[in-house]
Design an enzyme around this catalytic site. Structure first.
Site, PDB file in Angstrom:
ATOM      1  CE  LYS A 297      -4.201  -2.212   1.553  1.00 48.75           C
ATOM      2  NZ  LYS A 297      -5.191  -2.462   2.599  1.00 48.75           N
ATOM      3  NE  ARG A 332      -6.784  -8.820   0.479  1.00 48.43           N
ATOM      4  CZ  ARG A 332      -6.393  -7.933  -0.428  1.00 48.43           C
ATOM      5  NH1 ARG A 332      -5.506  -7.019  -0.123  1.00 48.43           N
ATOM      6  NH2 ARG A 332      -6.883  -7.972  -1.654  1.00 48.43           N
TER       7      ARG A 332
HETATM    8  C1  8Y4 Z   1      -0.809  -1.628  -4.287  1.00 43.75           C
HETATM    9  C2  8Y4 Z   1      -1.413  -2.849  -4.236  1.00 43.75           C
HETATM   10  C3  8Y4 Z   1      -1.435  -0.548  -3.672  1.00 43.75           C
HETATM   11  C4  8Y4 Z   1      -2.614  -3.000  -3.597  1.00 43.75           C
HETATM   12  C5  8Y4 Z   1      -2.645  -0.710  -3.043  1.00 43.75           C
HETATM   13  C6  8Y4 Z   1      -3.238  -1.934  -2.999  1.00 43.75           C
HETATM   14  C7  8Y4 Z   1      -7.617  -5.132   2.030  1.00 43.75           C
HETATM   15  C8  8Y4 Z   1      -8.586  -6.021   1.532  1.00 43.75           C
HETATM   16  C9  8Y4 Z   1      -7.804  -4.793  -0.075  1.00 43.75           C
HETATM   17  C10 8Y4 Z   1      -7.333  -5.153   3.427  1.00 43.75           C
HETATM   18  C11 8Y4 Z   1      -8.962  -6.920   3.613  1.00 43.75           C
HETATM   19  C12 8Y4 Z   1      -5.078  -3.113  -1.880  1.00 43.75           C
HETATM   20  C13 8Y4 Z   1      -9.590  -6.474  -0.701  1.00 43.75           C
HETATM   21  C14 8Y4 Z   1      -6.454  -2.810  -1.488  1.00 43.75           C
HETATM   22  N1  8Y4 Z   1      -7.131  -4.383   1.005  1.00 43.75           N
HETATM   23  N2  8Y4 Z   1      -9.248  -6.910   2.307  1.00 43.75           N
HETATM   24  N3  8Y4 Z   1      -8.684  -5.786   0.199  1.00 43.75           N
HETATM   25  N4  8Y4 Z   1      -8.031  -6.070   4.160  1.00 43.75           N
HETATM   26  N5  8Y4 Z   1      -9.590  -7.783   4.429  1.00 43.75           N
HETATM   27  N6  8Y4 Z   1      -4.466  -2.035  -2.380  1.00 43.75           N
HETATM   28  O1  8Y4 Z   1      -6.528  -4.402   3.971  1.00 43.75           O
HETATM   29  O2  8Y4 Z   1      -4.604  -4.208  -1.761  1.00 43.75           O
HETATM   30  S1  8Y4 Z   1      -7.596  -4.178  -1.680  1.00 43.75           S
END
Ligand code: 8Y4
Length: 357
Positions: A297, A332
């Site tokens: 993130k 995760r």
């Molecule tokens: C780069 C890669 C930058 C990915 C941002 C991201 C969570 C989640 C997501 C979390 C749970 C993400 C579906 C966002 N984040 N589910 N999901 N907890 N339970 N962003 O923190 O990965 S998606």
């Protein structure tokens, strides 16, 4: 909790061997029957928008005659039920399987699905206990997709991974996708809107009879990073999760099927994210397994200076380590192998005669 009830955050944390010995010596309490114990407690009290804090030793507090405190300590201590058949007394890695067009170059008809299935299998081989399959990007500023399109993306992947014996969760906010994913073999629903986006989600989750992750978000993915604001981020997120847990149990979902997640990056500033990590152990007071997702993130890039999300594995492993040290049960991550290796080496040094990771 605005009526003067205290929030209890386990602090003075120990992991592995020290935790066992401190619990044995009677100076620490175990968190959720797992590898972490706490010797101190930070108590927070709300006064309108202000918060006051005071510290106690675990020993003093555990002898409190106050039933509210006793109940909260019992919620912190209780061994959690298995999630999707997985023991919650040791940390479990949830591997991220994205099936969105921006995550893979579109080649032929099934190339996205085939790539995603292969990726999921590789993550399981690298140490993921759960595979989280999602077909809707929830990145800041992203646009929603239709249920039809989401189903077209995730169903073949869920079917193939579940049929190969993997534990699959479906990352979705839509009841229709939840229902079809469960029928295709997904054992858990991971909803970043905590079953609030789709008016049918609550009923659908109850009927599914499976595990559900309730994640906290302030606002929706399109607008959530516009101007996030809290009185006290950790306490506000705690109250929201508690309210959503009650909403689920009121709707007939067994509390032992629920898990909670503070939702790092979802309607949070850089500072909010750091504060949620620092105070993560607070959420054990909810009495359910904690899910934590910081992988790749933006705040990690902000800390390390790494602009390319795919190059944030080491920074993300640092965040995962912080969560596991605080007793989070499900982490995760994108980079399962690197995270597993970091946790393995650290946990071996914290637990020389055991193997709790
Ligand atoms: C780069 C890669 C930058 C990915 C941002 C991201 C969570 C989640 C997501 C979390 C749970 C993400 C579906 C966002 N984040 N589910 N999901 N907890 N339970 N962003 O923190 O990965 S998606």
């Amino acid at each position: 909790m605005s009526d003067g009830q205290p929030y209890l955050r386990p602090a003075g944390l120990m992991w592995g061997r020290d935790a066992d010995e401190a619990v044995e010596a009677g100076i620490a309490g175990r968190i959720a029957g797992g590898p972490v114990a706490y010797s101190m407690v930070e108590m927070s009290f709300r006064h309108e928008a202000l918060v006051s804090r005071t510290w106690r030793t675990y020993r003093d507090l555990s002898h409190s005659a106050d039933a509210v405190i006793g109940d909260r300590l019992a919620l912190i201590a209780a061994t959690r039920r298995e999630v999707c058949g997985l023991d919650m007394t040791r940390p479990v890695l949830m591997g991220i399987v994205n099936v969105t067009p921006d995550s893979f170059s579109d080649g032929g008809e099934n190339s996205d699905a085939e790539t995603a299935v292969a990726h999921g299998k590789a993550l399981a081989a690298a140490g993921a206990g759960i595979l989280d399959v999602g077909g809707e990007s929830t990145r800041p500023g992203s646009e929603p997709v239709s249920a039809e399109e989401e189903l077209r993306r995730v169903l073949p992947v869920i079917t193939a991974l579940a049929d190969s014996g993997h534990v699959v969760s479906v990352d979705t906010r839509k009841a229709e996708v939840m229902r079809a994913a469960r029928a295709a073999g997904a054992r858990m629903i991971n909803d970043v809107s905590a079953l609030t986006f789709d008016e049918n989600a609550l009923k659908c989750a109850r009927e599914s009879g499976g595990n559900v992750v309730l994640m906290h978000a302030q606002g929706d993915p399109r607008t959530m990073q516009k101007n996030p604001s809290y009185d006290d981020v950790a306490l506000d997120v705690f109250d929201a999760l508690e309210a959503w847990l009650v909403r689920c149990t009121d709707a007939g979902i067994d509390r032992s099927l629920l898990a909670a997640d503070p939702g790092i990056g979802f309607g949070k500033t850089f500072q909010h994210n750091l504060e949620l990590i620092q105070r993560l152990s607070l959420f054990h007071g909810l009495g359910v397994p904690l899910v934590f997702g910081a992988s790749r993130k933006a705040f990690i890039g902000a800390l390390t200076g790494e602009k390319v999300a795919g190059n944030r594995a080491s920074g993300s492993a640092g965040a995962a380590l912080s969560a596991v040290m605080q007793g989070a049960q499900i982490i995760r991550v994108h980079d399962v192998r690197q995270t597993r290796e970091a946790l393995q080496v650290w946990s071996a040094g914290s637990d020389p005669f055991g193997a709790r990771f």
